[in-house]
Write a protein that holds these residues in place. Sequence first.
Motif, PDB file in Angstrom:
ATOM      1  N   MET A  82     -14.735  -1.955   0.437  1.00 20.49           N
ATOM      2  CA  MET A  82     -13.644  -1.676  -0.498  1.00 20.49           C
ATOM      3  C   MET A  82     -12.937  -2.961  -0.912  1.00 20.49           C
ATOM      4  O   MET A  82     -12.736  -3.222  -2.114  1.00 20.49           O
ATOM      5  CB  MET A  82     -12.632  -0.728   0.146  1.00 20.49           C
ATOM      6  CG  MET A  82     -13.070   0.710   0.221  1.00 20.49           C
ATOM      7  SD  MET A  82     -11.775   1.751   0.942  1.00 20.49           S
ATOM      8  CE  MET A  82     -10.415   1.453  -0.170  1.00 20.49           C
ATOM      9  N   ASN A  83     -12.579  -3.773   0.079  1.00 17.10           N
ATOM     10  CA  ASN A  83     -11.801  -4.985  -0.217  1.00 17.10           C
ATOM     11  C   ASN A  83     -12.593  -6.004  -1.018  1.00 17.10           C
ATOM     12  O   ASN A  83     -12.043  -6.678  -1.898  1.00 17.10           O
ATOM     13  CB  ASN A  83     -11.308  -5.614   1.087  1.00 17.10           C
ATOM     14  CG  ASN A  83     -10.243  -4.771   1.759  1.00 17.10           C
ATOM     15  OD1 ASN A  83      -9.538  -3.999   1.103  1.00 17.10           O
ATOM     16  ND2 ASN A  83     -10.118  -4.887   3.070  1.00 17.10           N
ATOM     17  N   LEU A  86     -12.366  -2.608  -4.798  1.00 20.61           N
ATOM     18  CA  LEU A  86     -11.037  -2.892  -5.339  1.00 20.61           C
ATOM     19  C   LEU A  86     -11.063  -3.948  -6.446  1.00 20.61           C
ATOM     20  O   LEU A  86     -10.407  -3.765  -7.485  1.00 20.61           O
ATOM     21  CB  LEU A  86     -10.087  -3.299  -4.213  1.00 20.61           C
ATOM     22  CG  LEU A  86      -9.794  -2.205  -3.173  1.00 20.61           C
ATOM     23  CD1 LEU A  86      -8.848  -2.720  -2.114  1.00 20.61           C
ATOM     24  CD2 LEU A  86      -9.223  -0.968  -3.837  1.00 20.61           C
ATOM     25  N   ASN A 131      -1.417  -1.453  -5.561  1.00 17.21           N
ATOM     26  CA  ASN A 131      -2.491  -1.473  -4.564  1.00 17.21           C
ATOM     27  C   ASN A 131      -2.776  -0.081  -4.017  1.00 17.21           C
ATOM     28  O   ASN A 131      -3.929   0.273  -3.767  1.00 17.21           O
ATOM     29  CB  ASN A 131      -2.129  -2.416  -3.412  1.00 17.21           C
ATOM     30  CG  ASN A 131      -2.463  -3.862  -3.751  1.00 17.21           C
ATOM     31  OD1 ASN A 131      -3.190  -4.119  -4.704  1.00 17.21           O
ATOM     32  ND2 ASN A 131      -1.928  -4.790  -2.979  1.00 17.21           N
ATOM     33  N   TYR A 132      -1.726   0.702  -3.847  1.00 20.01           N
ATOM     34  CA  TYR A 132      -1.938   2.070  -3.351  1.00 20.01           C
ATOM     35  C   TYR A 132      -2.773   2.854  -4.347  1.00 20.01           C
ATOM     36  O   TYR A 132      -3.685   3.587  -3.958  1.00 20.01           O
ATOM     37  CB  TYR A 132      -0.591   2.764  -3.132  1.00 20.01           C
ATOM     38  CG  TYR A 132      -0.737   4.188  -2.625  1.00 20.01           C
ATOM     39  CD1 TYR A 132      -0.810   4.452  -1.265  1.00 20.01           C
ATOM     40  CD2 TYR A 132      -0.820   5.261  -3.515  1.00 20.01           C
ATOM     41  CE1 TYR A 132      -0.950   5.740  -0.787  1.00 20.01           C
ATOM     42  CE2 TYR A 132      -0.969   6.559  -3.054  1.00 20.01           C
ATOM     43  CZ  TYR A 132      -1.036   6.794  -1.696  1.00 20.01           C
ATOM     44  OH  TYR A 132      -1.188   8.073  -1.232  1.00 20.01           O
ATOM     45  N   LEU A 162      -6.388   3.526   6.360  1.00 20.32           N
ATOM     46  CA  LEU A 162      -6.487   2.221   5.704  1.00 20.32           C
ATOM     47  C   LEU A 162      -5.145   1.494   5.755  1.00 20.32           C
ATOM     48  O   LEU A 162      -5.087   0.267   5.878  1.00 20.32           O
ATOM     49  CB  LEU A 162      -6.949   2.394   4.253  1.00 20.32           C
ATOM     50  CG  LEU A 162      -8.422   2.812   4.084  1.00 20.32           C
ATOM     51  CD1 LEU A 162      -8.674   3.279   2.659  1.00 20.32           C
ATOM     52  CD2 LEU A 162      -9.352   1.661   4.453  1.00 20.32           C
ATOM     53  N   ARG A 191     -14.246  -0.516   4.904  1.00 17.12           N
ATOM     54  CA  ARG A 191     -13.046  -1.273   4.500  1.00 17.12           C
ATOM     55  C   ARG A 191     -13.438  -2.611   3.887  1.00 17.12           C
ATOM     56  O   ARG A 191     -12.874  -3.028   2.856  1.00 17.12           O
ATOM     57  CB  ARG A 191     -12.123  -1.477   5.697  1.00 17.12           C
ATOM     58  CG  ARG A 191     -10.789  -2.138   5.316  1.00 17.12           C
ATOM     59  CD  ARG A 191      -9.839  -2.233   6.475  1.00 17.12           C
ATOM     60  NE  ARG A 191     -10.391  -3.000   7.583  1.00 17.12           N
ATOM     61  CZ  ARG A 191      -9.651  -3.508   8.569  1.00 17.12           C
ATOM     62  NH1 ARG A 191      -8.346  -3.306   8.577  1.00 17.12           N
ATOM     63  NH2 ARG A 191     -10.206  -4.190   9.543  1.00 17.12           N
ATOM     64  N   LEU A 235       0.818  -1.207   0.000  1.00 17.60           N
ATOM     65  CA  LEU A 235       0.000   0.000   0.000  1.00 17.60           C
ATOM     66  C   LEU A 235       0.854   1.259   0.000  1.00 17.60           C
ATOM     67  O   LEU A 235       0.356   2.343   0.219  1.00 17.60           O
ATOM     68  CB  LEU A 235      -0.937   0.011   1.211  1.00 17.60           C
ATOM     69  CG  LEU A 235      -2.102  -0.967   1.156  1.00 17.60           C
ATOM     70  CD1 LEU A 235      -2.891  -0.903   2.461  1.00 17.60           C
ATOM     71  CD2 LEU A 235      -3.031  -0.666  -0.004  1.00 17.60           C
ATOM     72  N   TYR A 252      -6.367   1.801  -3.991  1.00 19.33           N
ATOM     73  CA  TYR A 252      -6.969   2.388  -2.792  1.00 19.33           C
ATOM     74  C   TYR A 252      -7.243   3.877  -3.010  1.00 19.33           C
ATOM     75  O   TYR A 252      -8.296   4.405  -2.608  1.00 19.33           O
ATOM     76  CB  TYR A 252      -6.040   2.206  -1.583  1.00 19.33           C
ATOM     77  CG  TYR A 252      -6.301   0.956  -0.790  1.00 19.33           C
ATOM     78  CD1 TYR A 252      -5.932  -0.296  -1.283  1.00 19.33           C
ATOM     79  CD2 TYR A 252      -6.914   1.020   0.454  1.00 19.33           C
ATOM     80  CE1 TYR A 252      -6.166  -1.446  -0.549  1.00 19.33           C
ATOM     81  CE2 TYR A 252      -7.158  -0.123   1.199  1.00 19.33           C
ATOM     82  CZ  TYR A 252      -6.782  -1.363   0.687  1.00 19.33           C
ATOM     83  OH  TYR A 252      -7.024  -2.501   1.415  1.00 19.33           O
ATOM     84  N   ASN A 253      -6.290   4.551  -3.621  1.00 20.73           N
ATOM     85  CA  ASN A 253      -6.426   5.978  -3.871  1.00 20.73           C
ATOM     86  C   ASN A 253      -7.644   6.253  -4.752  1.00 20.73           C
ATOM     87  O   ASN A 253      -8.441   7.164  -4.474  1.00 20.73           O
ATOM     88  CB  ASN A 253      -5.156   6.496  -4.541  1.00 20.73           C
ATOM     89  CG  ASN A 253      -5.142   8.009  -4.660  1.00 20.73           C
ATOM     90  OD1 ASN A 253      -5.313   8.725  -3.687  1.00 20.73           O
ATOM     91  ND2 ASN A 253      -4.930   8.495  -5.879  1.00 20.73           N
ATOM     92  N   LEU A 292      -6.627   7.478   3.557  1.00 19.18           N
ATOM     93  CA  LEU A 292      -5.672   6.480   3.065  1.00 19.18           C
ATOM     94  C   LEU A 292      -4.726   6.039   4.178  1.00 19.18           C
ATOM     95  O   LEU A 292      -4.387   4.852   4.291  1.00 19.18           O
ATOM     96  CB  LEU A 292      -4.872   7.058   1.895  1.00 19.18           C
ATOM     97  CG  LEU A 292      -5.595   7.126   0.541  1.00 19.18           C
ATOM     98  CD1 LEU A 292      -4.767   7.920  -0.459  1.00 19.18           C
ATOM     99  CD2 LEU A 292      -5.866   5.725   0.006  1.00 19.18           C
TER     100      LEU A 292
END
Length: 552
Positions: A481-482, A486, A32-33, A85, A478, A26, A36-37, A82
Amino acid sequence: MLQSFLLSLASGIVLFIVYMYHRANLSEGSANYRYYNEAVKGMSRWLEQTVDLTQSHFQPCKNCGYEIALVHDNSYCLRSDLFKLLHPEIIIQDQMVLRDYGGQDLARKIIQQNMYDALPSFVQTRQIEIGYHQTPLETAVVYPYAKNYFRTHTFGKQAGCIFQKYFHVPGQEEIALKSNQSTHFHNYIDNLKLENKSAQCIKDASYEKPTFRMWLKEECENFFDIINTQQYKDKLENEGIQYIYKTNRHLGNGILLLDYQNEKIIRSWYKDSQGCGRNLTQVIIQEYLKNPYLYKGHKMEFRSYFQIASTNPPILYGYKKALIKQCALKFDLLDFTKEAHVCNTAVTKTHKQTTGQEQDDDLYIDWNLEELQDILLEQGKIKSRNWLNEELYPQIMRKITHLFFSVEKYLLKDSRVGEFFGVDFILDDDLNLWIFECNRNPNFLAVTEGRKEKFGKLIPDMLEIQMQLVRSRFKRVRDFMNNKLLPAIKSRQFQQQQDKFKEEFLQLMKDRFEPEYQLSKSNLAELAYIGEGQFNGYIKKECLESSRVLKK
């Protein structure tokens, strides 16, 4: 011993490796960052679309009072969300609270003793140019003394992030300003009457005595019609105070008892009613409570605390420990001295200082309500040893819930905000409850050790509610998102499914407590109301406006 140490060391190494693996995946520049962003930017954009930043709560102001000295940074919320997370332990384990007020602020000291002060170097005790401190990314609860944060910092970008609570509700002046509160109360009761609610429903919902709003021509003239009568003059002469004049100031300021001298002053302000409709000062004149419950001849008030934990959906908590205040002088309707009628701590403290009573004495009462119940039992005014739970607490819960309902539509509806209030109640000799005033952001004055002890419990309990809501939201978002965002971003399906994702995300943002983030059993806050008509038994459905009778 050695085996235990090696197992502990091995466990620590494994946790460190897992942590570094996630951090590497991340870190800025990693794929992955970037995912997430993109996800956080998308969620922030959806929230922006739900908030009308043109509302009066958000109008920019300069020199608008006590301004919070925090840097303006349009990327702050993105970076803060971020960061959390990347470091979930900051939310899940820690309690990072930002408090801006320094000096002798008891709330700040209690936060430092019980949780983490997110910015311990931040001491602001006077007006200061904005842009002096950077809000730490770890901050979970912003609990400033200043109430103008969203008028100086952009909501959703510079403040009010996805994984934060801002501990003031934009629009709270509708509760805290006496003129606004009185107007909303009038409208609320009028609506209940139009719907033919029962006399008991009206009584339960009534939290203030009959009031004249002096900026309204008709009510102003009606007031002068009364005080011009011989009947009123006879009552003032023989019975004493009949009315009290209130402005929107707090700490006992802006209150006038309508004695002969103050009546002359008010007549001059309104030119003996000729100024009604022209003098638009937002003040009220209220029928005075002439039969307060007295302790040793002194009038008493008690401050009961409540929290709007969220406005999306509405979640209200009452607090079971009250602060009992006693007026400095004995009650007498024919004594027009303010200290006999206004029990505000600041008024009492000033009286002590001016009269040379520097030591703690009976002017400050450190009772709990349980002790008041004992006194009422001794006096024979109540019969039940469960009067608090059967009568007083339900009255408190009903009053604060009706108070909230009367102003709800004026408050920002958003899960990222909450507010803590101190409501000053007066108990009359028939043990009916009336609201004297409602204080936003109440002061915590450490005038006795007993009060310090009460506040030392109250403030952590109050902030635990906010933290558990933030943690619950963090878990939901979270996981969302996961499990959904994502994968969709990675497979380039995000744009096609954006409307569906937006709807689901906005539902997940609505506040509720997840099973693993309930309040501790020692927390003395009690749920008064949570959205979808769940009143915890304090208000009957038939006593609500039709628009509030919601399906469970």
